[in-house]
Enzyme design. Structure first.
Site, mmCIF file in Angstrom:
data_model
loop_
_atom_site.group_PDB
_atom_site.id
_atom_site.type_symbol
_atom_site.label_atom_id
_atom_site.label_comp_id
_atom_site.label_asym_id
_atom_site.label_seq_id
_atom_site.Cartn_x
_atom_site.Cartn_y
_atom_site.Cartn_z
ATOM 1 N N ASP A 154 -6.728 4.497 -5.268
ATOM 2 C CA ASP A 154 -7.444 4.402 -4.043
ATOM 3 C C ASP A 154 -8.077 5.849 -3.777
ATOM 4 O O ASP A 154 -8.104 6.688 -4.749
ATOM 5 C CB ASP A 154 -6.608 4.080 -2.668
ATOM 6 N N LYS B 253 0.827 -1.227 -0.033
ATOM 7 C CA LYS B 253 0.023 -0.111 0.022
ATOM 8 C C LYS B 253 0.741 1.072 -0.056
ATOM 9 O O LYS B 253 1.886 1.253 0.429
ATOM 10 C CB LYS B 253 -1.070 -0.065 1.041
ATOM 11 N N ASN C 206 -15.995 6.142 -6.306
ATOM 12 C CA ASN C 206 -16.283 4.957 -7.550
ATOM 13 C C ASN C 206 -17.048 3.889 -6.650
ATOM 14 O O ASN C 206 -17.902 3.344 -7.276
ATOM 15 C CB ASN C 206 -14.948 4.505 -7.906
ATOM 16 N N THR D 35 -14.946 -2.527 -7.696
ATOM 17 C CA THR D 35 -15.024 -2.821 -5.963
ATOM 18 C C THR D 35 -16.610 -2.494 -5.701
ATOM 19 O O THR D 35 -17.052 -3.385 -4.884
ATOM 20 C CB THR D 35 -14.209 -1.649 -5.131
#
Length: 449
Positions: free
Chosen positions: A169, A129, A243, A212
């Site tokens: 992200d 990450k 999103n 997602t």
């Protein structure tokens, strides 16, 4: 925060002592270790081989400065991070977050969660990450471009299609991915799948933008069906309006639900007639405006400043898709009191430990983030596969693969929970199922890994 298992207690105490001032990371580690008590009780190899000590320590932490010049000609400096947590089952994989709240604790918690999430997909991807404390909100395209180019100038030294594959992200959408990948390609002089979430015209995958949010609903529908329920005819609250939230709205509506509330970082809207997603998309995707503008176009809707109040709205299903720890004990109690029987997480760790206790105390269905929102990283891995093949799959093929992956994640979590005496507890099941795959690889490699 005590454990019955002495080994787990030692591991957790060591994490806290060695990572002072990192509460988000401590929280993520505690939640996972607590779930692993029955596994560690049953198999002494994990303690003998120091598997958990190794798993809780990132393989590599990269911290760097990001200087850039704003539109006024002033030099700005931000902090950049990349935590490469585990490559036990594949190259590091995980998104980049650009937000003022980003710090080492946040990135480490996200990277740690990614280990189990990526393992659950069944795909050969490790966990990482990254991000920066840069806020793209309110910045011009030129400022965002210059920041992204500076950020990638350093990050490019540490990533690659077989080493570490970042994605987007919070704060990193199609605009940012384009600037980041353009700089990466320029620096390394290669056209490779070293970043996912790319535009369709330069190596991106169909269905990645939707993945997602769609995956969240595919997982939730499996969980509902297993308990004799479905989305059909249910009132749904979705926090966020990015999103994940937008495509969760679209898929939940397709499944027959009515989404009555959404939010952004300033406040939330409530529309008893159902949120018109096209208005939200016009505001957020095309014009980058605040969600408060929604009420100008829908007279029956109301806007309320502040975010936590969204959980006081009566609903059947709650899909938190905004940020970590957005549902606390008080908000969880309000959800339960007002008839909510299912919480499924589209954001990473959006529920505090106290909130999760409320879910279980009220026998609510609970889909933990590392299982429920794994559709995004799963489809990123599918993008990696397409890049390696120099080929592009149809939307229908990717979406079908996504549905299968989310169904398999649900079954893996449910089966692991039942096997270890916690039937119906998908949080424990997801942690165990994700852990066992990674741990088996670590045992195979020996302690040098």
């Amino acid at each position: 925060m005590s454990f019955k298992n002495a080994y787990l207690q030692r591991v957790y105490d060591g994490v806290v002592a060695r990572n002072a001032g990192e509460p988000e990371f401590h929280q993520a580690v505690h939640e996972v270790l607590e779930s692993l008590e029955p596994v560690c009780d049953a198999d002494p190899r994990y303690e003998k081989m120091g598997v958990l000590e190794r798993l809780c320590e990132p393989e590599r932490v990269i911290y760097f400065r990001v200087p850039w010049v704003d539109d006024n000609g002033k030099v700005q400096v931000n902090r950049g991070f990349r935590v490469q947590f585990s490559s036990a089952i594949g190259p590091y994989k995980g998104g980049l977050r650009f937000h003022p709240s980003v710090n080492q604790s946040v990135i480490k918690f996200l990277g740690f969660e990614q280990i189990f999430k990526n393992s659950l997909t069944g795909l050969p991807i490790g966990a990482g990450k990254g991000g920066a404390d840069f806020d793209p909100k309110g910045k011009s395209d030129g400022e965002v471009m210059r920041f992204c180019q500076s950020f990638m100038t350093e990050l490019s030294k540490h990533i690659g299609e077989n080493t570490d594959v970042p994605a987007g992200d919070i704060g990193v959408g199609s605009r940012e991915i384009g600037f980041l990948y353009g700089q990466y390609k320029r620096l390394v002089n290669e056209f490779t799948g070293a970043i996912t979430g790319k535009g369709l015209r330069y190596g991106g995958s169909l269905a990645r933008t939707e993945a997602t949010g769609y995956g969240l609903c595919y997982f939730t529908e499996e969980m509902l069906n297993a308990n004799g329920k479905s989305f059909k005819g249910q009132r749904v609250i979705i926090s966020g309006s990015g999103n994940v939230a937008i495509y969760a709205h679209i898929k939940a509506t397709e499944f027959g639900a009515k989404v009555v509330a959404m939010s952004d970082s300033d406040g939330y809207i409530y529309d008893p007639n159902g949120i018109d997603i096209e208005t939200v998309r016009e505001l957020k995707e095309k014009n980058r405006k605040r969600i408060s503008e929604y009420v100008k176009y829908h007279s029956g809707a109301t806007y309320t400043p502040g975010c936590s109040g969204i959980w006081s709205i009566p609903c059947d299903i709650a899909l938190p898709c905004a940020t970590q720890n957005e549902i606390d004990e008080v908000s969880a109690a309000l959800l339960a009191k007002n008839g909510c029987y299912c919480v499924s997480e589209g954001a990473n760790m959006p529920s505090t430990p106290e909130a999760i206790k409320v879910y279980f105390a009220n026998k609510m269905l609970y889909g933990p983030a590392k299982a429920a929102n794994a559709g995004g990283v799963a489809t990123s891995a599918l993008e990696m596969s397409q890049n390696s093949l120099r080929y592009s799959w149809s939307f229908e093929k990717v979406d079908h693969k996504l549905q299968d992956i989310m169904k398999n994640i649900y079954n893996a979590a449910a089966d692991a929970a039942a096997l270890y005496g916690h039937e119906g507890n998908l949080m424990i099941g997801a942690n165990i199922a994700g852990f066992k795959k990674v741990a088996s690889a670590m045992l195979a490699y020996g302690v040098a890994y």
